[in-house]
Write a protein that holds these residues in place. Structure first.
Motif, short mmCIF file in Angstrom:
data_model
loop_
_atom_site.label_atom_id
_atom_site.label_comp_id
_atom_site.label_asym_id
_atom_site.label_seq_id
_atom_site.Cartn_x
_atom_site.Cartn_y
_atom_site.Cartn_z
N LEU A 153 -14.87 36.68 -11.51
CA LEU A 153 -15.47 36.17 -12.67
C LEU A 153 -14.42 36.47 -14.01
N PHE A 154 -13.89 37.51 -14.25
CA PHE A 154 -12.93 37.83 -15.36
C PHE A 154 -11.85 36.76 -15.20
N ALA A 155 -11.48 36.54 -14.19
CA ALA A 155 -10.24 35.67 -13.90
C ALA A 155 -10.57 34.25 -14.35
N PHE A 156 -11.80 33.67 -14.35
CA PHE A 156 -12.30 32.67 -14.84
C PHE A 156 -12.95 32.69 -16.23
N LYS A 157 -12.69 33.97 -16.85
CA LYS A 157 -13.01 33.99 -18.13
C LYS A 157 -14.65 34.07 -18.22
N ILE A 158 -15.52 34.41 -17.39
CA ILE A 158 -16.87 34.21 -17.31
C ILE A 158 -17.33 35.37 -17.78
N VAL A 159 -16.62 36.67 -17.50
CA VAL A 159 -17.35 37.86 -17.81
C VAL A 159 -16.14 38.74 -18.46
#
Length: 168
Positions: free
Chosen positions: A70-76
């Motif tokens: 999720l961090f890699a996809f800039k979601i969180v």
């Protein structure tokens, strides 16, 4: 007495993380580290079996992998991903679903409240509280540790460790 002290680390760490995220939009790494390090000690103190502790470790590892994605996809944010992963072991498989629902609902309420707050103009009184100005101006950011903390606190009574203390 030691079991209660170690169990109190969970809600205290979540409250500190939430307050820090609101104040600075940051979750210090030491909070996640404390949660991870105290988890097995609390398990020992409450008399949890190795299966319960091991299940928590596996849930935490899965949550960390999901958080990184999720961090890699800039979601969180990275702090949110780490806090989520450090919180997950404490919950156990049985209360993980309740935690996810509580966190999602708290996140929805947080998004609505922040959206309403940010629609109002900056007030002069905010000059005395720079953190309110940051909270108002960072329109794309949510201090999601607030939702994680709410989800964790609302689910805490259903966790395996809490149940062992109440039942024991």
């Amino acid at each position: 007495m030691i079991a209660y002290l170690l169990l109190s680390v969970f809600p205290a760490a979540l409250l500190i993380a939430a307050a820090n995220d609101v104040y600075e939009f940051k979750i210090p790494n030491w909070i996640s580290i404390v949660l991870i390090c105290v988890y097995p000690l609390a398990g020992l103190a409450v008399g949890a079996s190795y299966d319960v502790v091991g299940e928590g470790v596996l849930i935490g590892a899965a949550a960390l992998a999901l958080g990184f994605a999720l961090f890699a996809f800039k979601i969180v944010g990275g702090g949110d991903a780490k806090l989520f992963a450090a919180t997950a072991p404490w919950l156990g498989l049985a209360s993980l679903g309740v935690f996810l629902i509580n966190t999602a609902m708290a996140g929805l309420v947080l998004a609505i409240v922040m959206g309403m707050f940010r629609k109002f103009p900056l007030l002069p009184v905010y000059a005395h509280a720079p953190w309110l100005i940051r909270l108002h101006e960072r329109k794309k950011d949510l201090p999601y540790a607030v939702a994680i903390a709410a989800g964790g606190l609302l689910s805490f009574s259903q966790t395996p460790y809490f149940q062992l203390v109440i039942g024991g």
